[in-house]
Enzyme design. Structure first.
Site, PDB file in Angstrom:
ATOM      1  N   LYS A   9       0.839  -1.192   0.000  1.00  0.00           N
ATOM      2  CA  LYS A   9       0.000   0.000   0.000  1.00  0.00           C
ATOM      3  C   LYS A   9       0.880   1.250   0.000  1.00  0.00           C
ATOM      4  O   LYS A   9       0.604   2.223  -0.695  1.00  0.00           O
ATOM      5  CB  LYS A   9      -0.908  -0.021   1.235  1.00  0.00           C
ATOM      6  CG  LYS A   9      -2.006   0.983   1.190  1.00  0.00           C
ATOM      7  CD  LYS A   9      -2.639   1.152   2.542  1.00  0.00           C
ATOM      8  CE  LYS A   9      -3.802   0.241   2.747  1.00  0.00           C
ATOM      9  NZ  LYS A   9      -4.529   0.576   3.995  1.00  0.00           N
ATOM     10  N   ASP A  68      -7.559   4.165   4.848  1.00  0.00           N
ATOM     11  CA  ASP A  68      -8.215   2.957   5.329  1.00  0.00           C
ATOM     12  C   ASP A  68      -9.177   2.553   4.230  1.00  0.00           C
ATOM     13  O   ASP A  68      -9.951   3.382   3.742  1.00  0.00           O
ATOM     14  CB  ASP A  68      -8.954   3.194   6.642  1.00  0.00           C
ATOM     15  CG  ASP A  68      -9.267   1.864   7.316  1.00  0.00           C
ATOM     16  OD1 ASP A  68      -8.314   1.146   7.670  1.00  0.00           O
ATOM     17  OD2 ASP A  68     -10.450   1.519   7.453  1.00  0.00           O
TER      18      ASP A  68
HETATM   19  P1  IMP Z   1      -6.627  -1.545   5.392  1.00  0.00           P
HETATM   20  O1  IMP Z   1      -6.994  -0.225   4.842  1.00  0.00           O
HETATM   21  O2  IMP Z   1      -5.152  -1.780   5.373  1.00  0.00           O
HETATM   22  O3  IMP Z   1      -7.261  -1.820   6.724  1.00  0.00           O
HETATM   23  O4  IMP Z   1      -7.189  -2.579   4.329  1.00  0.00           O
HETATM   24  C1  IMP Z   1      -8.357  -3.313   4.511  1.00  0.00           C
HETATM   25  C2  IMP Z   1      -8.341  -4.553   3.658  1.00  0.00           C
HETATM   26  O5  IMP Z   1      -8.715  -4.258   2.327  1.00  0.00           O
HETATM   27  C3  IMP Z   1      -7.000  -5.216   3.628  1.00  0.00           C
HETATM   28  O6  IMP Z   1      -7.216  -6.583   3.776  1.00  0.00           O
HETATM   29  C4  IMP Z   1      -6.452  -4.886   2.280  1.00  0.00           C
HETATM   30  O7  IMP Z   1      -5.631  -5.872   1.767  1.00  0.00           O
HETATM   31  C5  IMP Z   1      -7.714  -4.710   1.449  1.00  0.00           C
HETATM   32  N1  IMP Z   1      -7.441  -3.696   0.458  1.00  0.00           N
HETATM   33  C6  IMP Z   1      -7.246  -2.378   0.679  1.00  0.00           C
HETATM   34  N2  IMP Z   1      -6.977  -1.746  -0.472  1.00  0.00           N
HETATM   35  C7  IMP Z   1      -6.998  -2.694  -1.430  1.00  0.00           C
HETATM   36  C8  IMP Z   1      -6.758  -2.638  -2.827  1.00  0.00           C
HETATM   37  O8  IMP Z   1      -6.448  -1.607  -3.438  1.00  0.00           O
HETATM   38  N3  IMP Z   1      -6.867  -3.811  -3.472  1.00  0.00           N
HETATM   39  C9  IMP Z   1      -7.187  -4.977  -2.845  1.00  0.00           C
HETATM   40  N4  IMP Z   1      -7.397  -5.077  -1.540  1.00  0.00           N
HETATM   41  C10 IMP Z   1      -7.301  -3.929  -0.844  1.00  0.00           C
END
Ligand code: IMP
Length: 202
Positions: A9, A68
């Site tokens: 990310k 997020d």
């Molecule tokens: P967080 O924002 O890191 O809490 O992400 C939440 C969840 O969504 C995580 O499991 C990430 O891997 C997934 N996620 C967030 N952004 C993406 C993306 O751009 N593509 C695929 N999965 C995503």
């Protein structure tokens, strides 16, 4: 600085913002040993993005940006969303999380596989003196089977009907051009660009 401990990310965010502001060096939390990794205790994406940006800006005394994100699947209401990372257990590998989703949607036609990625970004001034929140989303369909090795997370099962491929089949630049994260960071870039004089470092 970019407030994430998620390396993939972090690369996406640094690439998107780096294209927009080539003269600014974007650091990530990896450049700040000892930076805290706050618990994502919020009930909403906006709260969690704010918690992360706030924590980083207080620790680094720099402008900090955190996102997020989550995947929302119409046929599985409330099961992912703000809890997407924890779906099936935080330690469960993504290919298994995706297999669980495909299993649950088994037999459903594309018309019932609607989904969207949502992404909220919080931009915090040094020491959290001010915080601005931006958001964007990207509509798609849960694929019948995973495809592609690009991106991260749930990208291999996020089908883009108008492109005829999944998010993971795209190159990084193609993904950023159509993704929820690309869209929201464009809004963040517009905000920074309108506020920060040319050549200055936020
Ligand atoms: P967080 O924002 O890191 O809490 O992400 C939440 C969840 O969504 C995580 O499991 C990430 O891997 C997934 N996620 C967030 N952004 C993406 C993306 O751009 N593509 C695929 N999965 C995503």
């Amino acid at each position: 600085m970019i407030a994430t401990h998620n390396a993939k990310k972090g690369v996406e965010m640094a690439t998107i913002l780096g294209h927009r502001f080539p003269d600014i060096e974007f650091k990530t939390l990896a450049d700040y040993p000892g930076a805290p990794e706050p618990e994502e205790t919020g009930d909403t994406y906006a709260e969690n993005a704010t918690i992360k940006a706030q924590s980083a800006s207080v620790f680094t005394h720099e402008w900090s940006v955190a996102d997020d994100a989550g995947l929302e699947i119409d046929a599985m209401p409330g099961l992912l969303g703000v809890h997407s990372k924890r779906f099936g257990g935080e330690e469960l590998p993504f290919y298994e999380k995706m297999a669980m989703i495909l299993q649950q949607l088994h037999g459903l036609p594309d018309s019932e596989r609607g989904a969207r990625f949502k992404c909220f970004v919080a931009l915090a001034a040094p020491d959290a003196q001010e915080i601005h929140v931006f958001s964007a989303e990207r509509e798609g369909v849960i694929a019948q089977a995973p495809s592609g090795s690009g991106g991260f997370g749930y990208d291999p099962i996020f089908w883009l009907p108008e492109m005829g491929c999944t998010m993971a089949d795209l190159t990084p630049d193609q993904k950023h051009a159509v993704s929820h994260r690309g869209k929201v960071l464009k809004a963040v870039g517009d905000w920074i660009g309108a506020r920060v004089p040319e050549g200055a470092t936020p």
